[in-house]
Design a protein around this motif. Structure first.
Motif, PDB file in Angstrom:
ATOM      1  N   MET A   1       0.958  -1.306   0.080  1.00  0.00           N
ATOM      2  CA  MET A   1      -0.092   0.060   0.072  1.00  0.00           C
ATOM      3  C   MET A   1       0.868   1.179  -0.066  1.00  0.00           C
ATOM      4  O   MET A   1       1.854   1.303   0.789  1.00  0.00           O
ATOM      5  CB  MET A   1      -0.931  -0.061   1.191  1.00  0.00           C
ATOM      6  N   ALA A   2       0.505   2.187  -0.682  1.00  0.00           N
ATOM      7  CA  ALA A   2       1.265   3.467  -0.937  1.00  0.00           C
ATOM      8  C   ALA A   2       1.174   4.022   0.369  1.00  0.00           C
ATOM      9  O   ALA A   2       0.123   3.797   1.313  1.00  0.00           O
ATOM     10  CB  ALA A   2       0.563   4.346  -1.791  1.00  0.00           C
ATOM     11  N   LYS A   3       2.575   5.043   0.823  1.00  0.00           N
ATOM     12  CA  LYS A   3       2.551   5.606   2.128  1.00  0.00           C
ATOM     13  C   LYS A   3       1.273   6.783   2.004  1.00  0.00           C
ATOM     14  O   LYS A   3       1.268   7.452   1.140  1.00  0.00           O
ATOM     15  CB  LYS A   3       3.868   6.116   2.288  1.00  0.00           C
ATOM     16  N   ILE A   4       0.612   6.876   3.100  1.00  0.00           N
ATOM     17  CA  ILE A   4      -0.184   7.861   3.318  1.00  0.00           C
ATOM     18  C   ILE A   4       0.149   8.999   4.248  1.00  0.00           C
ATOM     19  O   ILE A   4       0.899   8.770   5.397  1.00  0.00           O
ATOM     20  CB  ILE A   4      -1.391   7.425   4.106  1.00  0.00           C
ATOM     21  N   ALA A   5       0.234  10.028   3.545  1.00  0.00           N
ATOM     22  CA  ALA A   5       0.842  11.459   4.210  1.00  0.00           C
ATOM     23  C   ALA A   5      -0.393  12.153   4.988  1.00  0.00           C
ATOM     24  O   ALA A   5       0.006  12.677   6.294  1.00  0.00           O
ATOM     25  CB  ALA A   5       1.202  12.471   3.216  1.00  0.00           C
ATOM     26  N   CYS A   6      -1.505  11.812   4.870  1.00  0.00           N
ATOM     27  CA  CYS A   6      -2.813  12.618   5.743  1.00  0.00           C
ATOM     28  C   CYS A   6      -2.768  11.669   6.868  1.00  0.00           C
ATOM     29  O   CYS A   6      -3.277  10.510   6.910  1.00  0.00           O
ATOM     30  CB  CYS A   6      -3.991  12.552   4.841  1.00  0.00           C
ATOM     31  N   SER A   7      -2.754  12.339   7.918  1.00  0.00           N
ATOM     32  CA  SER A   7      -2.888  11.749   9.405  1.00  0.00           C
ATOM     33  C   SER A   7      -4.256  11.146   9.540  1.00  0.00           C
ATOM     34  O   SER A   7      -4.307  10.170  10.054  1.00  0.00           O
ATOM     35  CB  SER A   7      -2.426  12.645  10.327  1.00  0.00           C
ATOM     36  N   VAL A   8      -5.187  12.163   9.088  1.00  0.00           N
ATOM     37  CA  VAL A   8      -6.686  11.486   9.391  1.00  0.00           C
ATOM     38  C   VAL A   8      -6.957  10.326   8.602  1.00  0.00           C
ATOM     39  O   VAL A   8      -7.655   9.529   8.898  1.00  0.00           O
ATOM     40  CB  VAL A   8      -7.693  12.520   8.545  1.00  0.00           C
ATOM     41  N   LYS A   9      -6.365  10.117   7.088  1.00  0.00           N
ATOM     42  CA  LYS A   9      -6.697   9.064   6.425  1.00  0.00           C
ATOM     43  C   LYS A   9      -5.897   7.914   6.892  1.00  0.00           C
ATOM     44  O   LYS A   9      -6.516   6.672   6.811  1.00  0.00           O
ATOM     45  CB  LYS A   9      -6.448   9.524   4.919  1.00  0.00           C
ATOM     46  N   LYS A  10      -4.891   7.997   7.543  1.00  0.00           N
ATOM     47  CA  LYS A  10      -3.873   7.147   8.014  1.00  0.00           C
ATOM     48  C   LYS A  10      -4.709   6.423   9.169  1.00  0.00           C
ATOM     49  O   LYS A  10      -4.786   5.271   9.217  1.00  0.00           O
ATOM     50  CB  LYS A  10      -2.596   7.679   8.504  1.00  0.00           C
ATOM     51  N   ALA A  11      -5.443   7.283  10.181  1.00  0.00           N
ATOM     52  CA  ALA A  11      -6.243   6.703  11.190  1.00  0.00           C
ATOM     53  C   ALA A  11      -7.394   5.793  10.708  1.00  0.00           C
ATOM     54  O   ALA A  11      -7.728   4.983  11.245  1.00  0.00           O
ATOM     55  CB  ALA A  11      -6.396   7.973  12.056  1.00  0.00           C
ATOM     56  N   GLU A  12      -8.039   6.567   9.699  1.00  0.00           N
ATOM     57  CA  GLU A  12      -9.207   5.721   9.044  1.00  0.00           C
ATOM     58  C   GLU A  12      -9.003   4.354   8.441  1.00  0.00           C
ATOM     59  O   GLU A  12      -9.666   3.460   8.742  1.00  0.00           O
ATOM     60  CB  GLU A  12      -9.706   6.754   7.890  1.00  0.00           C
ATOM     61  N   GLU A  13      -7.772   4.441   7.815  1.00  0.00           N
ATOM     62  CA  GLU A  13      -7.189   2.903   7.379  1.00  0.00           C
ATOM     63  C   GLU A  13      -6.806   1.971   8.193  1.00  0.00           C
ATOM     64  O   GLU A  13      -7.149   0.798   8.309  1.00  0.00           O
ATOM     65  CB  GLU A  13      -5.980   3.363   6.344  1.00  0.00           C
ATOM     66  N   ILE A  14      -6.272   2.749   9.515  1.00  0.00           N
ATOM     67  CA  ILE A  14      -6.181   1.614  10.618  1.00  0.00           C
ATOM     68  C   ILE A  14      -7.370   1.099  11.326  1.00  0.00           C
ATOM     69  O   ILE A  14      -7.755  -0.108  11.390  1.00  0.00           O
ATOM     70  CB  ILE A  14      -5.122   2.333  11.672  1.00  0.00           C
ATOM     71  N   VAL A  15      -8.237   2.090  11.417  1.00  0.00           N
ATOM     72  CA  VAL A  15      -9.676   1.329  11.942  1.00  0.00           C
ATOM     73  C   VAL A  15     -10.389   0.648  10.987  1.00  0.00           C
ATOM     74  O   VAL A  15     -10.918  -0.404  11.558  1.00  0.00           O
ATOM     75  CB  VAL A  15     -10.610   3.050  12.069  1.00  0.00           C
ATOM     76  N   LYS A  16     -10.366   0.730   9.947  1.00  0.00           N
ATOM     77  CA  LYS A  16     -11.089  -0.066   8.717  1.00  0.00           C
ATOM     78  C   LYS A  16     -10.421  -1.510   8.925  1.00  0.00           C
ATOM     79  O   LYS A  16     -11.141  -2.488   8.789  1.00  0.00           O
ATOM     80  CB  LYS A  16     -10.937   0.578   7.446  1.00  0.00           C
ATOM     81  N   SER A  17      -9.095  -1.507   8.819  1.00  0.00           N
ATOM     82  CA  SER A  17      -8.402  -2.951   8.907  1.00  0.00           C
ATOM     83  C   SER A  17      -8.825  -3.602  10.357  1.00  0.00           C
ATOM     84  O   SER A  17      -8.774  -4.985   9.942  1.00  0.00           O
ATOM     85  CB  SER A  17      -6.902  -2.569   8.945  1.00  0.00           C
ATOM     86  N   TYR A  18      -8.853  -2.925  11.368  1.00  0.00           N
ATOM     87  CA  TYR A  18      -9.325  -3.781  12.479  1.00  0.00           C
ATOM     88  C   TYR A  18     -10.855  -4.142  12.293  1.00  0.00           C
ATOM     89  O   TYR A  18     -11.038  -5.246  12.969  1.00  0.00           O
ATOM     90  CB  TYR A  18      -9.127  -2.813  13.627  1.00  0.00           C
ATOM     91  N   ARG A  83      -1.953  12.259  18.213  1.00  0.00           N
ATOM     92  CA  ARG A  83      -1.082  13.028  19.266  1.00  0.00           C
ATOM     93  C   ARG A  83      -0.226  13.734  18.013  1.00  0.00           C
ATOM     94  O   ARG A  83       0.099  15.085  18.161  1.00  0.00           O
ATOM     95  CB  ARG A  83      -0.388  12.579  20.304  1.00  0.00           C
ATOM     96  N   GLU A  84       0.490  12.865  17.208  1.00  0.00           N
ATOM     97  CA  GLU A  84       1.493  13.433  16.568  1.00  0.00           C
ATOM     98  C   GLU A  84       1.069  14.293  15.288  1.00  0.00           C
ATOM     99  O   GLU A  84       1.428  15.215  14.726  1.00  0.00           O
ATOM    100  CB  GLU A  84       2.266  12.017  15.917  1.00  0.00           C
ATOM    101  N   GLY A  85      -0.204  13.910  14.764  1.00  0.00           N
ATOM    102  CA  GLY A  85      -0.655  14.548  13.762  1.00  0.00           C
ATOM    103  C   GLY A  85      -1.814  15.390  14.009  1.00  0.00           C
ATOM    104  O   GLY A  85      -2.812  15.921  13.354  1.00  0.00           O
ATOM    105  N   ARG A  86      -1.854  16.057  15.478  1.00  0.00           N
ATOM    106  CA  ARG A  86      -2.871  16.614  16.001  1.00  0.00           C
ATOM    107  C   ARG A  86      -3.247  18.072  15.100  1.00  0.00           C
ATOM    108  O   ARG A  86      -4.302  18.502  14.618  1.00  0.00           O
ATOM    109  CB  ARG A  86      -2.561  17.185  17.160  1.00  0.00           C
ATOM    110  N   ASP A  87      -1.961  18.701  14.590  1.00  0.00           N
ATOM    111  CA  ASP A  87      -2.364  19.909  13.763  1.00  0.00           C
ATOM    112  C   ASP A  87      -2.899  19.548  12.618  1.00  0.00           C
ATOM    113  O   ASP A  87      -3.673  20.430  11.953  1.00  0.00           O
ATOM    114  CB  ASP A  87      -0.926  20.600  13.320  1.00  0.00           C
ATOM    115  N   ASP A  88      -2.599  18.532  11.995  1.00  0.00           N
ATOM    116  CA  ASP A  88      -3.249  17.862  10.635  1.00  0.00           C
ATOM    117  C   ASP A  88      -4.692  17.804  10.796  1.00  0.00           C
ATOM    118  O   ASP A  88      -5.490  18.352   9.877  1.00  0.00           O
ATOM    119  CB  ASP A  88      -2.602  16.619  10.080  1.00  0.00           C
ATOM    120  N   PHE A  89      -5.241  17.266  11.891  1.00  0.00           N
ATOM    121  CA  PHE A  89      -6.748  17.202  12.306  1.00  0.00           C
ATOM    122  C   PHE A  89      -7.187  18.534  12.401  1.00  0.00           C
ATOM    123  O   PHE A  89      -8.473  18.681  11.884  1.00  0.00           O
ATOM    124  CB  PHE A  89      -6.800  16.391  13.361  1.00  0.00           C
TER     125      PHE A  89
END
Length: 928
Positions: A1-18, A83-89
């Motif tokens: 899977m391509a690297k995701i730069a968007c923190s929100v999308k990254k969190a969403e993909e993790i939740v979907k995988s679980y 926490r790390e991507g709070r600014d992004d959110f």
């Protein structure tokens, strides 16, 4: 899977995988589903800051209430991203912008992304195109305080980024901004141009040093927030470099004064001839009660790279030359401040200051004006229109020449020593550098030489004085924290040319706007939000409704049309603005990239369908690809596939007046005639689409072709009637196409029309109870996966039991209403009575099954061993629970479906009885 730069999308993909895992307890699944909804809201621009806090709370709860172990794994991962991507959110929520451009609804248009001040360009362009000038101007004023100024002198980086430039020429964004300002200014008596003063006052004072674009911008945005702002200006007129650096033929002084007056109307005080230096410096301002200070002093010092230039008269730097001339024009003495008449003037440099100096010298009566630049025309940083104007006015431009010295007699300059250059190969940045050509030296005659090769801030008010500077200065620039715009002295902020060095007016305005947001946070005792670094993506305003021909129009703005040659010898404004009609044409060219993100899905989908109607070269990803806005009008079949696959809904489909219109961002793509179903009479497809399908079916039996003349809903019901009588069973469209239908089955006979009306009533009943059935299905599905926690199991079971009981009660109510309707119509009462008994018996069966589930759950609770320390079932018992629960659930669903069909029959018979006694009324009207 391509690297995701968007923190929100990254969190969403993790939740979907679980969520895809099988062994996930009900509590974790419920919490993860809720988290997924919150993340989707953030990615779609529909969230608020409270949702971020809710997400943090939810992740903590996920970790604490987990019974399956998976939640304890996913919670730390998501929490780390939060926490790390709070600014992004925060940027996603506050600005509705995805910095990584990975959330389609939050992707900025290239023009807005390129604008340093983040002006909402697509929306104001559309408003100007619709003649809503006041609304457009108000929208511009949300981001910048000087629209009339920027509409004339902005370097418009937005146009360089405009995607329309890949088609033919960029949209004239700057000219449309000027049009909005000019049109509203003409009707000043009817519209209040001045923004009202804020109702809420802060009570805190802020001092702004310098009334240039940065200072005016900072004061404007702070005043709108309710702060008392005082601007300290050292010069006798406000405006900074706007007044003393830009000639009046580019920026009329009445426009500048009008813009400043609007800022003053907000309550901003401007103190002229008030330099901040010596004893009354920055510390004195803070002692006088100013809670914060902004330094926007600009870059007023010019530079001359030739040694011993002081030995010759007639040598000046470009900044000083323009300041002296403009100061004389502002004073209105009528006498030129610099004697240029009859002289040969050489201007060194290639920026806008060099062009301005040359054109001013020409207007002051210079015999000859020549510009020498060390690189080629392509590398010249001045605006193209300014260079064209200089050439139009007879100024000579010579390239690949560098000055090396000066010469003269009796202390007066007489020539410039020069050398010719050749350009090197592009370096790592892609820029070519001038390389002197050996033995190419020569002398260029000159009575006056103006060096416009650079400028720097004058920071003597900080560095000079009895006390050491508390504001850190490095390399002749004020040092600031890039996140907060604050200097080394707490409470003192800076921005504009004094920090960055000489730049454009729009960049200075952007710096003032950002500093105002940082100062407001400082005065509230908070850290500036990360959102101040990004533009705000607002909701799409009303789209311009244009045709393909209007979308294909060439650029309405051009130098030749706007330049006024009769004014080239005066200081009157030399460029006229666009008129309303030309402005509407120009605005109609906009591709609305805030809505269409050029993902190319519409092109790919249309190609896969086989129509190949959409041809947009600017989304193809290859240079030189053609764009044809008129092509869909000829080739589009109106299937709607492009609209369905568009991630931002940029393509819309509407069926009106017997035609289907496909529009992309308001631009008409195609208008295709609709085809009506032979049975129900409803339009369901376009004639072109049906012809397209028939062409694909030409190798199949001819009898199949007639099936395309009936909508899929009616065709399913006709087929079901043939095979099953009056029983309805859903069937796939692919299965229908594969069947050989008899020609008479397509005739709209009476009984089949009745089937259609009855099925419509049945569908309405189903739609009314579908949400409850879906809730039951979701809850039972969740329950069937639960194998831990008997206490929580009982809670979930109670919810399910309540929902099933509610559905049973609604079934009873629907049956009763339908029966009353039939009895009220009169006649055939005995039949309806029998039908009512049948319906009520089915409802009773559903209630009995619901009770059985409750008894079953109670038995499971009793059988659960209280001695198990971890409170878990055995695996075999958990499996049995899942199977038994699904068995009972399927039985209930089957009963409910039977009830729905019976209620539909009651409603249909009621309609027949009503039609038999009086005027014929369709069943759907009676039920309504």
């Amino acid at each position: 899977m391509a690297k995701i730069a968007c923190s929100v999308k990254k969190a969403e993909e993790i939740v979907k995988s679980y969520l895809k895992m099988d062994r996930l307890c009900g509590q974790c699944r419920s919490n993860l589903n809720t988290a997924l909804k919150l993340l989707f809201g953030i990615r779609s621009g529909k969230a608020r800051l409270g949702d971020l806090e809710g997400l943090l709370t939810l992740v903590n709860r996920l970790h604490l209430t987990c019974h399956c172990g998976q939640g304890k794994r996913v919670a730390p991962e998501v929490m780390s991203i939060l926490r790390e991507g709070r600014d992004d959110f925060i940027v996603h929520i506050e600005n509705r912008v995805c910095p990584a451009s990975e959330c389609p609804p939050l992707v900025l248009a290239p023009c807005q992304a390129a604008c340093p001040a983040g002006i909402d360009i697509p929306n104001y362009v559309a408003l100007v195109g619709q003649g809503k000038y006041a609304e457009a101007l108000q929208l511009i004023l949300e981001d910048v305080p000087l629209p009339g100024v920027l509409g004339r002198i902005c370097e418009h980086p937005c146009e360089r980024a405009c995607r329309r430039g890949e088609v033919d020429a960029p949209v004239s964004i700057c000219a449309l901004k000027r049009l909005a300002y000019d049109q509203v200014r003409e009707i000043r008596e009817k519209i209040n141009l001045f923004s009202p003063r804020p109702v809420r006052k802060s009570g805190k004072k802020v001092a702004v040093v310098g009334s240039g674009p940065a200072g005016l911008s900072c004061a404007y945005f702070l005043a709108k927030k309710g702060y008392a702002v005082t601007i300290f200006e050292a010069m006798p007129q406000p405006g900074g470099m706007l007044a003393y650096g830009i000639p009046p033929y580019r920026l009329p002084r009445d426009v500048l004064r009008d813009e400043i007056a609007r800022i003053q109307a907000l309550g901003v005080e401007i103190r002229l001839n008030s330099p901040i230096t010596g004893e009354y410096g920055i510390e004195a301002l803070l002692k006088d009660g100013y809670a914060a200070v902004f330094l926007g002093t600009g870059a007023w010092k010019g530079s001359i790279p030739i040694p011993n230039h002081e030995c010759f008269k007639g040598v000046m730097d470009g900044v000083t030359f323009l300041r002296v001339v403009n100061q004389g024009l502002l004073a209105g003495t009528g006498q030129p401040a610099v004697e240029v008449s009859g002289k040969k003037v050489v201007v060194v440099g290639g920026g806008n200051v060099a062009i301005d100096a040359a054109r001013v010298a020409r207007r002051l009566g210079a015999l000859e004006v020549r510009i020498i630049y060390r690189r080629s025309r392509q590398e010249m940083p001045a605006l193209d229109e300014e260079i064209e104007a200089a050439e139009k006015e007879g100024i000579i431009l010579e390239y690949l020449i560098s000055p090396t010295g000066l010469g003269g007699r009796d202390g007066c300059v007489q020539y410039v020593e020069c050398i010719r250059n050749a350009l090197s190969e592009p370096d790592a940045t892609g820029r070519c550098w001038p390389v002197p050509i050996k033995n190419s030296e020569f002398k260029m005659e000159a009575d006056m030489v103006i060096f416009a090769v650079g400028q720097e801030p004058d920071l003597s008010f900080i560095t000079e004085g009895p006390e050491p500077p508390q504001v850190l200065v490095s390399r002749d620039r004020i040092v600031v924290n890039p996140d907060t715009m604050e200097t080394s002295r707490p409470g003192v902020f800076a921005g504009g040319d004094a920090v960055t060095g000489p730049a454009s007016a729009i960049k200075a305005i952007a710096a003032g706007k950002r500093a105002a947001a940082a100062i407001e946070a400082y005065l509230r005792g908070e850290k500036p939000s990360a959102a101040i670094k990004y533009p705000v993506k607002r909701k799409v305003a009303a789209l311009m409704q244009v045709t393909a021909q209007e979308k294909s129009c060439s650029r309405a703005y051009s130098f030749e049309k706007q330049y006024l040659p009769a004014r080239q010898d005066t200081f009157d404004e030399v460029m006229k603005g666009l008129g309303p009609e030309a402005g509407a044409v120009e605005a109609g060219r906009c591709l609305r990239c805030d809505l269409c993100i050029a993902c190319g899905k519409c092109v790919d989908t249309c190609r896969k369908v086989g129509a190949e109607a959409i041809q947009l070269g600017y989304v193809e990803g290859s240079r030189g690809s053609a764009t044809d806005f008129a092509r869909p009008g000829d080739r589009c079949i109106g299937c709607g596939s492009c609209s369905v696959n568009c991630p931002t809904r940029a393509i819309t489909l509407s069926d009106e007046g017997g035609f289907r219109e496909m529009r992309m961002c308001g631009g008409l793509m195609s208008r295709v005639e609709l085809f009506a179903c032979r049975i129900c009479g409803q339009s369901y497809a376009t004639s072109k689409h049906l012809d397209f399908v028939k062409e694909r079916l030409k190798d199949y039996p001819s009898r199949l072709h007639s099936a395309t003349e009936i909508c899929p809903a009616c065709l399913r019901r006709v087929w079901a009637h043939q095979v099953y009588g009056r029983e309805f069973r859903p069937v796939d469209w692919t299965e229908l196409v594969s069947m050989v239908l008899e020609p008479e089955a397509l005739e709209p006979e009476k009984d089949r029309a009745e089937i259609f009306w009855a099925s419509r009533e049945e569908r309405e009943v189903m739609e009314r109870i579908r949400p409850q059935m879906q809730k039951i299905h979701d809850l039972v599905s969740e329950l069937s996966t639960v194998v831990h926690g008997p206490g929580r199991l009982a809670l979930e079971a109670g919810r399910i039991l309540k929902m099933i009981t509610d559905v049973a009660e609604q079934m009873n109510l629907l049956a009763l209403n339908a029966s009353l309707e039939a009895v009220g119509a009169g006649g055939r009462g005995s039949e309806n009575s029998a039908l009512l008994n049948e319906v009520q018996e089915l409802v009773a069966q559903s209630a009995r099954v619901a009770t059985e589930i409750g008894v079953f759950i109670h038995k499971v609770k009793q059988d659960t061993s209280p001695g198990v320390s971890d409170g878990s079932f055995a695996v075999g018992e958990g499996l049995l629970l899942a199977l038994e629960t699904r068995k009972h659930f399927n039985a209930i669903v089957q009963h409910i479906e039977n009830v729905v069909r019976q209620v539909g029959r009651v409603a249909r018979i009621a309609g027949e009885l009503g039609a038999g006694q009086g005027e014929t009324v369709p069943v759907e009207e009676k039920s309504a």
